[in-house]
Design a protein around this motif. Structure first.
Motif, PDB file in Angstrom:
ATOM      1  N   TRP A 252     -25.403  46.296 -11.774  1.00 22.46           N
ATOM      2  CA  TRP A 252     -26.613  45.486 -11.584  1.00 22.46           C
ATOM      3  C   TRP A 252     -27.327  45.250 -12.914  1.00 22.46           C
ATOM      4  N   VAL A 253     -27.487  46.314 -13.708  1.00 24.35           N
ATOM      5  CA  VAL A 253     -28.193  46.179 -14.988  1.00 24.35           C
ATOM      6  C   VAL A 253     -27.421  45.258 -15.925  1.00 24.35           C
ATOM      7  N   TRP A 254     -26.090  45.405 -15.978  1.00 22.86           N
ATOM      8  CA  TRP A 254     -25.290  44.590 -16.889  1.00 22.86           C
ATOM      9  C   TRP A 254     -25.336  43.117 -16.493  1.00 22.86           C
ATOM     10  N   VAL A 255     -25.179  42.846 -15.204  1.00 29.72           N
ATOM     11  CA  VAL A 255     -25.212  41.457 -14.745  1.00 29.72           C
ATOM     12  C   VAL A 255     -26.598  40.857 -14.963  1.00 29.72           C
ATOM     13  N   SER A 256     -27.647  41.602 -14.643  1.00 31.04           N
ATOM     14  CA  SER A 256     -29.007  41.099 -14.836  1.00 31.04           C
ATOM     15  C   SER A 256     -29.280  40.809 -16.302  1.00 31.04           C
ATOM     16  N   LEU A 257     -28.785  41.682 -17.177  1.00 30.29           N
ATOM     17  CA  LEU A 257     -28.985  41.471 -18.603  1.00 30.29           C
ATOM     18  C   LEU A 257     -28.247  40.228 -19.086  1.00 30.29           C
ATOM     19  N   ARG A 258     -27.009  40.054 -18.626  1.00 31.54           N
ATOM     20  CA  ARG A 258     -26.245  38.868 -19.034  1.00 31.54           C
ATOM     21  C   ARG A 258     -26.920  37.586 -18.557  1.00 31.54           C
ATOM     22  N   VAL A 259     -27.445  37.598 -17.345  1.00 31.27           N
ATOM     23  CA  VAL A 259     -28.143  36.422 -16.822  1.00 31.27           C
ATOM     24  C   VAL A 259     -29.403  36.148 -17.630  1.00 31.27           C
ATOM     25  N   SER A 260     -30.146  37.205 -17.964  1.00 30.00           N
ATOM     26  CA  SER A 260     -31.367  37.029 -18.749  1.00 30.00           C
ATOM     27  C   SER A 260     -31.060  36.468 -20.137  1.00 30.00           C
ATOM     28  N   LEU A 261     -30.007  37.000 -20.791  1.00 36.26           N
ATOM     29  CA  LEU A 261     -29.633  36.499 -22.108  1.00 36.26           C
ATOM     30  C   LEU A 261     -29.167  35.047 -22.034  1.00 36.26           C
TER      31      LEU A 261
END
Length: 544
Positions: A332-341
């Motif tokens: 969840w954290v990795w996907v959320s971070l990629r989407v935010s970037l």
């Protein structure tokens, strides 16, 4: 009298744990030591405590969550509000669904609704446990603010999911629409109640103080009662008492900006709240340890409920659940971070690659604590038809194992994972501090000059007041002059400040020792010694 003795033993365990953790040859987090002492009290001294979940929620959670909401940096909370909401709401639902199916697949004897209930109660992180782990791990400030905000808000979403999963297990029915509306009411009403209670109580207190005055300790006692009032009012209208306590604390931080409280009151209140925090935090983990012997005694029944005979299956289940929670959190954290970037890059703002260690640290920092234990203990003993609630003992054991393993893994893994991590400087924070120092010094000089003119007008000793004002203004003028130099001068001034700080601390220590010596010799009274030592301690706190 027996209950009073148990309370005193628990308080003693909290005190002893602070010394034990410093004497151990290896660095262990304080919560683990307190849990061990609680287990010793329950198992070795036969002083177990029957945990009443409703009483636990009322007595321990409101003041702790209120204080966390009061002291959490508001700028970071609102700056990263979308990230916090993603973790506090989206991650909880993602965890409940993922872990619910995984637990039911691993343990077919546990009904799907009970598996969802177990997944829901282990999904929220615990603010007390997160703070305890962070005290020994070099977690970057911004990440810590996000973890604190998440742990303050995800309790409501986790408990709502838990409530509906239990209802589904008891009745055999579930309504997504009803669950969504209930969560909306629980969250919004809880936040509104918390803010309203703080504002109403603070306004009434200030009005009464102006009208009839107040005792010195009244504001402190009122601040202690506010979280309980917010929690009880919210629970009375079926809203989230947990979110009400958090909202009350956040609102209190804004009430404080009015500056109506006396400086002495703020100092005393801070000392009282620090003591309350230390005591309640410690008792929470001692209580957790005291529940362990009773939970372990039910381990045999738990093995039978799981459909196996070998008790090592319990350890395998607990380990698998912890790994599953960490993996889901990491994804969840990795996907959320990629989407935010990606969104940031689309807007044209330059982005930088996130360090994988921070992403992994965010996953390991999902520590479970007392909220999970108290929540799982509310599982009903019986179904409406009189049958035993399916796999209750197994669910309680697995939830407890998740708490212990998450504490151990975070305590061992986070310091090693973050060791040597280069945390970027925060120039904005330094600039804000410099601005505040400059403006406060300017305002102080203006106030001193105004007071000087008033004294000169009322007194014939003009030269005396003029000299006194000049000396005080010189101190603030030096601060303004220090801020006008170049960066090299500023570095030199900081070195000078460090040397001055060392010398001042040495002088204050000598003063304190001499005052104690005079008191021991009977040359000054204990009243005078306490007054002078307090003044020295207040000055010393500035330099420490």
């Amino acid at each position: 009298m027996e209950s009073v003795g148990v309370v005193l033993i628990m308080l003693l365990a909290v005190v002893v744990s602070g010394y034990v953790v410093r004497m151990l040859p290896i660095a262990l987090p304080l919560p683990l030591v307190q849990i061990a002492l609680g287990a010793v009290i329950a198992g070795g001294l036969n002083h177990g405590v029957v945990l009443d979940p409703e009483f636990f929620f009322l007595l321990f959670l409101p003041p702790l969550l209120f204080l966390d909401g009061w002291r959490i940096p508001k700028a970071g909370l609102f700056r990263d509000k979308f990230v916090i909401i993603e973790l506090a709401l989206g991650l909880v639902v993602f965890t409940v669904l993922g872990m619910g199916f995984l637990i039911h697949w691993m343990i077919p004897a546990m009904p799907l609704a009970v598996a969802f209930a177990l997944a829901a109660i282990v999904s929220p992180t615990d603010p007390v446990a997160v703070s305890a782990i962070a005290a020994r791990a070099p977690i970057p400030k911004r990440l810590m603010h996000i973890l604190e905000g998440e742990s303050l808000l995800n309790d409501a979403s986790g408990l709502v999911c838990f409530r509906f999963a239990v209802a589904a297990a008891v009745t055999g029915t579930f309504s997504l629409a009803s669950a969504s509306l209930t969560f909306l009411w629980v969250a919004t009403a809880g936040l509104a109640v918390g803010a309203a209670v703080t504002l109403i109580v603070s306004t009434a207190q200030q009005w009464l103080s102006r009208l009839v005055g107040e005792e010195a300790g009244s504001p402190i006692l009122i601040s202690l009662l506010i979280p309980f009032g917010a929690y009880l009012v919210a629970e009375h209208i079926d809203a989230s008492g947990i979110l009400a306590a958090v909202a009350a604390g956040v609102t209190m931080s804004y009430v404080e900006l009015t500056g109506r409280a006396l400086g002495s009151t703020r100092l005393q209140r801070a000392a009282v709240w620090d003591t309350v925090q230390l005591t309640l935090n410690g008792i929470v983990f001692v209580l957790l340890g005291e529940q362990l012997p009773g939970i372990l005694r039910n381990a045999v029944a738990s093995v039978e409920q799981s459909g196996h005979v070998n008790p090592w299956w319990l350890a395998a289940y607990a380990l698998a659940i912890n790994v599953g929670l960490a993996v889901l959190r990491f994804v969840w954290v990795w996907v959320s971070l990629r989407v935010s970037l990606f969104k940031t890059g689309q807007s044209g703002v330059p982005t930088s690659r996130a360090q994988w260690r921070l992403v992994l640290a965010t996953s390991l920092a999902g520590v479970r604590g007392a909220i999970t234990l108290a929540g799982v203990m509310t599982l009903p003993l019986m179904l409406p038809g009189g049958e035993a609630f399916p796999a209750r003992d197994l669910a309680v054991f697995l939830a407890t194992a998740v708490i212990l393993l998450s504490l151990v893994v975070a305590s061992i893994g986070l310091p090693r994972l973050l060791r040597g991590l280069e945390v970027p400087d925060e120039p904005a924070e330094r600039m804000e501090e410099n601005l505040a120092r400059h403006e406060s010094a300017t305002a102080a000089i203006a106030a001193i000059e105004k007071a000087q003119h008033a004294l000169l007008h009322d007194s014939a000793e003009a030269e005396l007041y003029s000299d006194a004002a000049s000396r005080v203004i010189t101190l603030y003028q030096a601060r303004l002059d220090d801020g006008m130099g170049q960066e090299g001068d500023a570095q030199q001034l900081r070195k000078t400040d460090d040397v001055e700080r060392t010398l001042r601390l040495a002088g204050l220590q000598a003063e304190r020792e001499e005052i104690f010596n005079l008191a021991r010799q009977g040359r000054i009274s204990d009243t005078v010694s306490r007054k002078l030592v307090r003044e020295i301690d207040l000055v010393e706190s500035r330099y420490r």
